[in-house]
Design an enzyme around this catalytic site. Sequence first.
Site, PDB file in Angstrom:
ATOM      1  N   HIS A 163       0.872  -1.180   0.000  1.00 35.32           N
ATOM      2  CA  HIS A 163       0.000   0.000   0.000  1.00 35.32           C
ATOM      3  C   HIS A 163       0.911   1.232   0.000  1.00 35.32           C
ATOM      4  CE1 HIS A 163      -2.799   2.941   1.817  1.00 35.32           C
ATOM      5  NE2 HIS A 163      -3.766   2.142   1.440  1.00 35.32           N
ATOM      6  N   ASP A 209       2.965  -4.861   7.906  1.00 39.75           N
ATOM      7  CA  ASP A 209       1.757  -4.057   7.784  1.00 39.75           C
ATOM      8  C   ASP A 209       0.571  -5.019   7.899  1.00 39.75           C
ATOM      9  OD1 ASP A 209      -0.483  -2.745   6.919  1.00 39.75           O
ATOM     10  OD2 ASP A 209       0.419  -1.879   5.132  1.00 39.75           O
ATOM     11  N   GLN A 231      -4.608  -5.257   6.596  1.00 39.53           N
ATOM     12  CA  GLN A 231      -5.620  -6.128   5.971  1.00 39.53           C
ATOM     13  C   GLN A 231      -5.683  -7.499   6.628  1.00 39.53           C
ATOM     14  OE1 GLN A 231      -7.867  -5.380   3.708  1.00 39.53           O
ATOM     15  NE2 GLN A 231      -7.132  -3.294   3.383  1.00 39.53           N
ATOM     16  N   LYS A 257     -10.453  -1.117  10.304  1.00 37.53           N
ATOM     17  CA  LYS A 257     -10.611  -2.299   9.447  1.00 37.53           C
ATOM     18  C   LYS A 257     -10.964  -3.523  10.290  1.00 37.53           C
ATOM     19  CE  LYS A 257      -7.482  -0.543   6.018  1.00 37.53           C
ATOM     20  NZ  LYS A 257      -8.030   0.000   4.791  1.00 37.53           N
TER      21      LYS A 257
HETATM   22  N1  PMP Z   1      -1.780  -0.805   4.491  1.00 36.82           N
HETATM   23  C1  PMP Z   1      -2.717  -1.543   3.901  1.00 36.82           C
HETATM   24  C2  PMP Z   1      -2.359  -2.914   3.403  1.00 36.82           C
HETATM   25  C3  PMP Z   1      -4.013  -1.043   3.770  1.00 36.82           C
HETATM   26  O1  PMP Z   1      -4.952  -1.772   3.172  1.00 36.82           O
HETATM   27  C4  PMP Z   1      -4.303   0.256   4.266  1.00 36.82           C
HETATM   28  C5  PMP Z   1      -5.680   0.852   4.115  1.00 36.82           C
HETATM   29  N2  PMP Z   1      -6.274   0.657   2.867  1.00 36.82           N
HETATM   30  C6  PMP Z   1      -3.285   0.965   4.880  1.00 36.82           C
HETATM   31  C7  PMP Z   1      -2.030   0.419   4.973  1.00 36.82           C
HETATM   32  C8  PMP Z   1      -3.522   2.334   5.447  1.00 36.82           C
HETATM   33  O2  PMP Z   1      -4.406   2.250   6.515  1.00 36.82           O
HETATM   34  P1  PMP Z   1      -5.010   3.577   7.170  1.00 36.82           P
HETATM   35  O3  PMP Z   1      -5.579   4.389   6.041  1.00 36.82           O
HETATM   36  O4  PMP Z   1      -6.078   3.074   8.093  1.00 36.82           O
HETATM   37  O5  PMP Z   1      -3.906   4.268   7.881  1.00 36.82           O
END
Ligand code: PMP
Length: 406
Positions: free
Chosen positions: A122, A200, A203, A226
Amino acid sequence: MFDINKIRSDFPILNRTVNNKPLVYFDNGATGQKPKQVIDALVNYYSNQNSNIHRGVHTLSREITIAYEEARQTIASHINAKQVSEIVFTKGTTESINLVTYCFGKIELNEGDEILITEMEHHSNIIPWQIVCEEKKAVLKYIPINEAGELILEKLPQLITSKTKLVAFTHISNTLGTINPVKEMIVQIRSLCKAAVLIDGAQAVPHLKPDVQDLDCDFYVFSGHKLFGPTGVGILYAKQHWLEKFPPYQTGGGTIKTVTLEKTEFADPPLKFEAGTPHIEGGIGLAAAISYVNAIGFEAIQKHENTLLDYATKKLLEIEDIRIYGTSKHKTSVLSFNVGNIHPFDVGSILDKYGVAIRSGHHCTQPICKFYNIPGTIRASFAFYNTVEEIDVFIAALKKAIRLLS
Ligand code: PMP
């Protein structure tokens, strides 16, 4: 017992309609819905508990301080942290990663050092590393992916050198659904170098219960929202020795032992990293969400989600010109796909008319889109409260969208 009707009745939003159709919520990769147990915890906080933590001697402040610290303990136990002081409350995954890049960069990175991440990250787990590597004149390297959307781990021995200081990778890809073999990866990394490892878990946490001691990662990060908890709260798990070594990330009230006009002595972790009034109800709501999913149990959750994934994959593949991105055997309940040359946004807009919420776009993973040479995908992501009947509604709406757009 996994009682889907009982579970669905816990989520008030699942009763609403969208465009006069029952809501089919398949955008769980973006954020999870909240059970009433979490909503009640938030309402109870504002109705009965609201006060500031840590510094008050009055009853409300003492009560809420205990509740907030109990929430931290619930989170520590959930991911099996060795000590509760290894749990830092943040705004979310993004802030947790920024905290690590800032602090790690400051004390560990020198010119010529290397950071290794992957092509499936991400943007939140790419950009902070790009910035810190640029600042420190360090080198950022990437583990590539294959057509199935899996990491090409055979490349690890070539990519890791004596200069590798940290390896960061996602536990589960938000776009592809791939579940990375994180434990095996850490064992291999440890056998090749002394680098720190960040996972990370954004997910992963809605689908599984990570065990940070078993994984032996240095850092594990995730967001509350999430995991069916509130937005604006997240977690940085870090091994205690890192938190002791790290300088504060932001400073201000709450982070200190003493302040004189000349100098400041900082508090012990985790408070050293929690500047200002935190998202108190967020922490409490997140603990309520964790208790909720644990009462259902992750084994039951995974079994149900796998049924949904298998059924939806089969139904999707019956449609002509469907291409699914992310076909690893080890994947979670995420389906990213395109239909012929139809633009993902057009499909998303039509599905919305039928009450079906999916996400279309690059999902903050532009390097993955570049790899497949596509502008984005249509992504349906399922949670344990979704049903096979909802998948039928989605597939029927998708077929109508394709007819309209072809
Ligand atoms: N890493 C991954 C794999 C994600 O799916 C996400 C959110 N889509 C994030 C980081 C970022 O999370 P947040 O916007 O809640 O900080």
